[in-house]
Design an enzyme around this catalytic site. Sequence first.
Site, PDB file in Angstrom:
ATOM      1  N   SER A 210       0.834  -1.187   0.000  1.00 46.39           N
ATOM      2  CA  SER A 210       0.000   0.000   0.000  1.00 46.39           C
ATOM      3  C   SER A 210       0.877   1.249   0.000  1.00 46.39           C
ATOM      4  CB  SER A 210      -0.870  -0.048   1.258  1.00 46.39           C
ATOM      5  OG  SER A 210      -1.934   0.846   1.168  1.00 46.39           O
ATOM      6  N   GLU A 279      -8.377  -3.248  -6.945  1.00 48.16           N
ATOM      7  CA  GLU A 279      -9.191  -2.870  -5.787  1.00 48.16           C
ATOM      8  C   GLU A 279      -8.522  -1.777  -4.972  1.00 48.16           C
ATOM      9  OE1 GLU A 279      -9.735  -6.843  -4.431  1.00 48.16           O
ATOM     10  OE2 GLU A 279      -7.818  -6.869  -3.379  1.00 48.16           O
ATOM     11  N   ARG A 282      -7.124   3.578  -0.697  1.00 49.12           N
ATOM     12  CA  ARG A 282      -6.586   4.899  -0.364  1.00 49.12           C
ATOM     13  C   ARG A 282      -6.770   5.934  -1.479  1.00 49.12           C
ATOM     14  NH1 ARG A 282      -2.119   5.311   3.128  1.00 49.12           N
ATOM     15  NH2 ARG A 282      -1.670   3.148   2.568  1.00 49.12           N
ATOM     16  N   ARG A 319      -1.943   6.798  12.134  1.00 49.67           N
ATOM     17  CA  ARG A 319      -0.904   6.548  11.129  1.00 49.67           C
ATOM     18  C   ARG A 319       0.462   7.142  11.488  1.00 49.67           C
ATOM     19  NH1 ARG A 319      -0.859   7.812   6.380  1.00 49.67           N
ATOM     20  NH2 ARG A 319      -0.120   5.812   5.597  1.00 49.67           N
ATOM     21  N   CYS A 350      -2.928   9.875  26.660  1.00 47.51           N
ATOM     22  CA  CYS A 350      -1.931   9.867  27.728  1.00 47.51           C
ATOM     23  C   CYS A 350      -0.660   9.149  27.323  1.00 47.51           C
ATOM     24  CB  CYS A 350      -2.524   9.220  28.962  1.00 47.51           C
ATOM     25  SG  CYS A 350      -4.002  10.071  29.476  1.00 47.51           S
ATOM     26  N   GLU A 351      -0.066   9.566  26.215  1.00 47.34           N
ATOM     27  CA  GLU A 351       1.265   9.064  25.910  1.00 47.34           C
ATOM     28  C   GLU A 351       1.987   9.990  24.959  1.00 47.34           C
ATOM     29  OE1 GLU A 351       1.573   5.475  23.268  1.00 47.34           O
ATOM     30  OE2 GLU A 351      -0.359   5.088  24.211  1.00 47.34           O
ATOM     31  N   TYR A 380      -7.741   5.286   6.133  1.00 46.96           N
ATOM     32  CA  TYR A 380      -7.080   4.646   7.276  1.00 46.96           C
ATOM     33  C   TYR A 380      -6.953   5.571   8.489  1.00 46.96           C
ATOM     34  CZ  TYR A 380      -6.075   1.281   3.602  1.00 46.96           C
ATOM     35  OH  TYR A 380      -6.201   0.393   2.566  1.00 46.96           O
TER      36      TYR A 380
HETATM   37  N1  LLP Z   1      -6.630  -5.157  -1.510  1.00 46.77           N
HETATM   38  C1  LLP Z   1      -6.068  -5.827  -0.500  1.00 46.77           C
HETATM   39  C2  LLP Z   1      -6.056  -7.277  -0.517  1.00 46.77           C
HETATM   40  C3  LLP Z   1      -5.503  -5.121   0.564  1.00 46.77           C
HETATM   41  O1  LLP Z   1      -4.939  -5.774   1.562  1.00 46.77           O
HETATM   42  C4  LLP Z   1      -5.546  -3.700   0.570  1.00 46.77           C
HETATM   43  C5  LLP Z   1      -4.963  -2.934   1.680  1.00 46.77           C
HETATM   44  C6  LLP Z   1      -6.152  -3.049  -0.510  1.00 46.77           C
HETATM   45  C7  LLP Z   1      -6.683  -3.809  -1.543  1.00 46.77           C
HETATM   46  C8  LLP Z   1      -6.254  -1.556  -0.599  1.00 46.77           C
HETATM   47  O2  LLP Z   1      -5.021  -0.955  -0.636  1.00 46.77           O
HETATM   48  P1  LLP Z   1      -4.899   0.637  -0.855  1.00 46.77           P
HETATM   49  O3  LLP Z   1      -5.346   0.952  -2.265  1.00 46.77           O
HETATM   50  O4  LLP Z   1      -5.734   1.304   0.148  1.00 46.77           O
HETATM   51  O5  LLP Z   1      -3.455   0.911  -0.646  1.00 46.77           O
HETATM   52  N2  LLP Z   1      -3.237   0.913   7.264  1.00 46.77           N
HETATM   53  C9  LLP Z   1      -2.246   1.169   6.241  1.00 46.77           C
HETATM   54  C10 LLP Z   1      -2.649   0.559   4.914  1.00 46.77           C
HETATM   55  C11 LLP Z   1      -2.936  -0.906   5.000  1.00 46.77           C
HETATM   56  C12 LLP Z   1      -3.420  -1.479   3.702  1.00 46.77           C
HETATM   57  C13 LLP Z   1      -3.963  -2.856   3.883  1.00 46.77           C
HETATM   58  N3  LLP Z   1      -4.441  -3.476   2.700  1.00 46.77           N
HETATM   59  C14 LLP Z   1      -2.036   2.668   6.127  1.00 46.77           C
HETATM   60  O6  LLP Z   1      -2.647   3.412   6.860  1.00 46.77           O
HETATM   61  O7  LLP Z   1      -1.219   3.119   5.349  1.00 46.77           O
END
Ligand code: LLP
Length: 423
Positions: A210, A279, A282, A319, A350-351, A380
């Site tokens: 990602s 898919e 973000r 993040r 509190c950190e 996210y």
């Molecule tokens: N498909 C699958 C199988 C995934 O695991 C993910 C994201 C996506 C699609 C979508 O990815 P995107 O287009 O959003 O990059 N929490 C982290 C990002 C974790 C992404 C997890 N999987 C952050 O805040 O950067």
Amino acid sequence: MTPIRRDLLPDTATVDGSGRLAIGGCDVLDLAAEFGTPLFVYDEQHLRSRCREAVAGFPDGVAYATKAFLCGAMAHLAYEEGMDLDVATGGELQVALHAEVPADRLIFHGNNKSPLELEMALDAGVKRIVVDNSDEMDRLEALRGRGPAVDVLIRVNPAVQAHTHHYLQTGVADSKFGFALAGGVAAAAVARARASRAMRFIGIHAHIGSQVYATSSFAKTIEALAGFAAESAAEELSIGGGLGVAYVGDERAPSLSDWAATVRAAGESLGVTARITAEPGRSIVAAAAVTAYRVGVIKRIAGIRTYVAVDGGMSDNPRPVLYGSGYEAFLGRSTDAERELPVRIVGKHCESGDVIVAEAMIPEDTVVGDVLITPVTGAYGHSMGSNYNMVLRPPVVFVRDGSARLVVRRETYSDLLARDLGV
Ligand code: LLP
């Protein structure tokens, strides 16, 4: 430091003569007064335009990855705009169904789907299950010795190193996700799915990580998978999500259209006959939203630094703590002002790690009570929010053509107590 870059703001952002920010024709300071702070403000036109761009870029199918930001209104919007929805847990599945998204528009993901989650997905009639491992195949077979076979994609780990934070890489060899392309593991999974009465093999899926800027990383994925897609006679090849967005400074990210064009060109040049699907999460939602906070404390520590504490923190945007991610900040009352005061913007938890912007520049005349805005918080943030310190989760408003629609209300103290069965 210069004013905030306008292209980090949602598409419909405008600034009036006095410097006040409006999104979707709604004055953001007025929204902060009406709905309180912290507040997530999403530009509905921006969301719709990114969904349309994704659908145009991937005409053979594209799903919105709901983990990036999910609520009923978002699920329905993505569906209305022609996207399928990627749901990765029973919870995401429930929200999508509750939002009246037809089950045959849902693609069910996850590296450890429980028997109950699989049963829910099968009973609902999801479009596809993206199978991650052999234990999951055992579960599908146990559940569906009887019913019709479910369409599956096999999640393949192509061992492609994406250029991103190592926590956000998912396609390297040492990963919990998918069947390795190496050593014939993925080929054995395809053979098993083909032979099974519980599964109907449709194709293969990979997701390399990602917040990836280099579209070449995705072309490499296609390259890594083209031969295997042909050998396994896959009808579909999904490259997952992962396209990065700009958050700060002079970062630039490719558009959804650039990404799609690169991926499809790679497919064509390699003679891939499978439908190429994707898919994104973000890149659909991140830049569509800003978070509005109110400044509660300005603490100047002589010779060290100035802390600006706002009324949210790691509970609405984890993040920075998790990945060291950077954000920008500016004042909603003087959007285009020079930002010359170096501060650390922190939350109310509190950190010490509760940081929103570690090295922020904000206008020198910032005072307690000001509305401070961080852009590009649409992905996210809300979805990874928590109740740490029993802080109430913020509301979400969608703005469009001068009107604001509350789509998630602020959490209340009674919500916090609802699951607590007491003494
Ligand atoms: N498909 C699958 C199988 C995934 O695991 C993910 C994201 C996506 C699609 C979508 O990815 P995107 O287009 O959003 O990059 N929490 C982290 C990002 C974790 C992404 C997890 N999987 C952050 O805040 O950067």
